[in-house]
Write an enzyme that holds these catalytic residues in place. Structure first.
Site, PDB file in Angstrom:
ATOM      1  N   GLU A 228      22.786  -2.328-117.651  1.00 13.37           N
ATOM      2  CA  GLU A 228      22.591  -0.883-117.487  1.00 13.37           C
ATOM      3  C   GLU A 228      21.108  -0.492-117.422  1.00 13.37           C
ATOM      4  O   GLU A 228      20.586   0.203-118.299  1.00 13.37           O
ATOM      5  CB  GLU A 228      23.319  -0.134-118.597  1.00 13.37           C
ATOM      6  CG  GLU A 228      24.823  -0.377-118.552  1.00 13.37           C
ATOM      7  CD  GLU A 228      25.622   0.454-119.546  1.00 13.37           C
ATOM      8  OE1 GLU A 228      25.016   1.080-120.439  1.00 13.37           O
ATOM      9  OE2 GLU A 228      26.860   0.484-119.417  1.00 13.37           O
ATOM     10  N   GLU A 331      31.506  -4.849-116.555  1.00 14.88           N
ATOM     11  CA  GLU A 331      31.849  -4.254-117.850  1.00 14.88           C
ATOM     12  C   GLU A 331      32.650  -2.981-117.704  1.00 14.88           C
ATOM     13  O   GLU A 331      32.352  -2.131-116.859  1.00 14.88           O
ATOM     14  CB  GLU A 331      30.591  -3.927-118.667  1.00 14.88           C
ATOM     15  CG  GLU A 331      30.900  -3.424-120.065  1.00 14.88           C
ATOM     16  CD  GLU A 331      29.671  -2.903-120.799  1.00 14.88           C
ATOM     17  OE1 GLU A 331      28.634  -3.594-120.773  1.00 14.88           O
ATOM     18  OE2 GLU A 331      29.744  -1.810-121.377  1.00 14.88           O
TER      19      GLU A 331
END
Length: 480
Positions: A228, A331
Site C-alpha cells: 500500500e 490482499e
C-alpha cells in the site's frame, strides 16, 4: 489385388468414422457435478447433485443462461491462498495439536480442505504483529546485524508446516515499512518516505531476507516492493509515488537482485487498491528499464473506503494495456471485526463477487489476508482488528469457520494451478460466473446468485445445455 484395394477402402472408411466419433465424443460434456453453499442452511461446499447435458441450439430471451466458450482461453491460473502473518502464527501456536492439524488440513490439504497453494508473509512487522520490529539494529545501514531470529519463534514454523501439507506452493513477501532510521519521518508508522541515501541499503535488505528464508528451507517465489505505497496508516507504512517506485525498482532493487543471483524472483509492483491501478501500471511499465524487472501488478480491494463500488473494470483495463504482465490480487479482508458477525453471509459474498470479477478481468492468482486470527480479530498492535476466514478462539480452543472460508473454497478446492481461464458470459445480472479448464481437461464454473430468489438457469457448453437450480444468495461450483 481388387480384393486388397476394396479392403483398404473399407478400412479407411471405418477408421474415418472412428476418428469422427472420437472427435464428437470429445465435444460431449461430462455430467455436471454441483457443489453448493447457501445461507440459512447446512450447505457448505456440499455436493448437491449431478445433472446431464442435452443438445440445445438456441436459448430464448426468457431463459437465464451461462454461456461457456471452451475454445476461448485466457490467462493461466497461478493459485489461491492467504497470508501467514505474525498474528496468524501466534494464534496457531496457542491451538492444541489436534486443532493445529485440523487447521492445516482445512486450508492446505487438497482433499480434506480447500487446497491453498499461495502463501504471502510480511517482511518484519506489519499491523498484524504484536509489536513493531525489524531484522537489524537501529542505524545499521550496512545490515551487519541482520537476523530473522524473530520469525523463528512462530512464523517460520507455521510456513514450513503449511508448505509440507500443501506440497508445491507459491510463497512471496511484502514489506510494510523500512526501518525507522531509513525514513524521513524516523518512524515506521504513519507513512513517511524512504530517504534516497538508504535506497541501496533497503534494496540489500530484500536480498538478505530472501537469502535468510531460503537458508531456512523456504523457497521464495517473489516480492512486492511495498504494501500500500499510497496509504499513510497508523501502522507500518511508507509512501512511494509511481515515479519513486519505478526509479527504486530500476536503479536499485532490480539490479541488486540480479547481481545477487536472484533474477528469477518475481517482482510485483503497486500492491494497493484498484482505484489508482492504471496510473501506477502505466508509470512503471511504460519505462522499459523498469518494466524488464516486473512480473506483475498487485492489487487490493479497499477502494470502497470512499463509499463507492469496487473498481473491477480497472483490473481489466490494465490487462488490456499490458497483456504480457500478470495481475495478482495480493490482499483483501473484511474490516472492523465483530464476533456477532462471524456468520454474516455478506462477508462471504464479498469474496465471491471479487474473485469472479477479478478472474474475469485477467487476474492469475488471489491472496486473502490473515489465514487465522483470534476471537478479537487480532493480535494487532494498533487495534486494527479484522475478520479472517477462520478464527481460533484461544479461550475455548475452538476453530470458527466463517462464510468467507467456504466462498474461497468454491474456487481454491476445484481450480488447479495451471488451469486456463475460459471466456464465459451470463445473460442476466442476477448471476455472475467465472470458468476455468483444469490441466486434466475438466471445466470448472463458479456461479453466484446475487438475487433473493431461487433461480433456474441453463449452463451452455458446445451447444449442449444442462438445466440447474441455485438457491437465493448461494454460490455453486460446477465441475464437468
Amino acid at each position: 489385388m481388387k480384393f486388397s484395394i476394396a479392403l483398404l477402402l473399407v478400412s479407411a472408411v471405418v477408421l474415418g468414422q472412428t476418428k469422427n466419433k472420437s472427435n464428437t465424443d470429445n465435444l460431449q460434456p461430462k455430467p455436471v457435478t454441483i457443489y453448493t453453499s447457501a445461507p440459512d442452511s447446512n450447505l457448505k461446499m456440499t455436493k448437491t447433485g449431478q445433472e446431464t447435458f442435452k443438445p440445445y441450439s438456441q436459448p430464448l430471451e426468457t431463459q437465464l443462461c451461462i454461456f461457456v466458450h471452451p475454445n476461448k482461453k485466457n490467462q493461466i491460473f497461478l493459485g489461491i491462498g492467504g497470508a501467514i502473518t505474525d498474528a496468524s502464527a501466534e494464534v496457531f501456536a496457542k491451538l492444541s495439536k489436534e486443532k493445529q492439524e485440523e487447521f492445516l488440513n482445512a486450508y492446505f490439504d487438497k482433499e480434506k480442505g480447500i487446497g491453498y497453494t499461495i502463501i504471502r508473509t510480511n517482511i518484519h512487522s506489519c499491523d498484524f504483529s504484536s509489536g513493531s520490529y525489524t531484522y537489524v539494529e537501529e542505524g545499521d545501514k550496512e545490515l551487519k546485524t541482520f537476523s530473522i531470529e524473530h520469525d523463528r519463534a512462530f512464523k517460520i514454523p507455521l510456513i514450513k508446516k503449511a508448505m509440507a501439507k500443501a506440497g508445491k506452493t507459491t510463497f512471496y513477501a511484502s514489506p510494510w515499512s523500512p526501518p525507522a532510521f531509513m525514513k524521513d519521518s524516523k518512524n515506521m508508522l504513519k507513512g513517511g518516505k524512504l530517504l534516497p541515501e538508504f535506497y541501496q541499503s533497503w534494496a540489500n535488505y530484500y536480498v538478505k531476507f530472501v537469502q535468510a528464508y531460503e537458508k531456512e528451507g523456504i523457497p521464495v517465489w517473489g516480492l512486492t516492493i511495498q504494501n500500500e505505497p499510497m496509504a499513510t496508516q497508523i501502522w507500518e507504512s511508507c509512501i512511494y509515488t509511481a515515479e519513486e517506485e519505478r526509479d527504486f525498482l530500476k536503479k536499485y532493487l532490480g539490479p541488486t537482485l540480479h547481481k545477487n543471483g536472484l533474477k528469477d524472483l518475481k517482482i510485483t509492483v503497486w500492491d494497493h487498491n484498484r482505484d489508482l491501478l492504471t496510473q501506477r501500471a502505466s508509470t512503471v511499465l511504460d519505462d522499459p528499464e523498469a518494466a524488464k524487472y516486473v512480473w506483475g501488478i498487485g492489487f487490493h480491494w479497499y477502494e470502497n473506503w470512499s463509499g463507492g463500488n469496487p473498481m473491477f473494470e480497472n483490473v481489466g483495463k490494465v490487462h488490456q494495456m499490458y497483456p504480457d504482465k500478470n495481475l495478482l490480487f495480493t490482499e483483501g479482508c473484511v474490516e472492523k471485526f465483530s464476533a456477532e458477525k462471524y456468520q454474516f453471509w455478506a462477508n462471504g459474498q464479498r469474496y465471491g463477487r471479487s474473485m469472479i470479477h477479478d478472474f474475469n478481468n485477467g487476474t492469475v492468482g488471489w491472496t486473502d489476508w490473515n489465514i487465522l486470527l483470534d476471537q478479537n480479530g487480532g493480535p494487532n498492535h494498533v487495534g486494527n482488528f479484522c475478520f479472517s476466514p477462520i478464527h481460533g478462539d484461544t479461550s475455548t480452543g475452538e476453530l470458527i469457520y466463517t462464510p468467507s472460508y467456504y466462498f474461497i473454497g468454491h474456487f481454491s478446492k476445484f481450480i488447479k494451478p495451471g488451469a486456463k481461464n475460459i471466456s464465459n458470459s451470463v445473460s442476466r445480472s442476477q448471476l455472475i460466473a467465472t470458468t476455468f479448464q483444469n490441466p486434466n481437461g475438466e471445466l470448472v464454473t463458479v456461479v453466484m446468485n446475487e438475487s433473493d430468489k431461487e433461480l433456474t438457469y441453463l449452463l451452455s457448453n458446445n451447444n449442449q445445455v444442462s438445466e440447474l437450480k441455485i438457491p437465493a444468495k448461494a454460490i455453486q461450483t460446477l465441475v464437468y
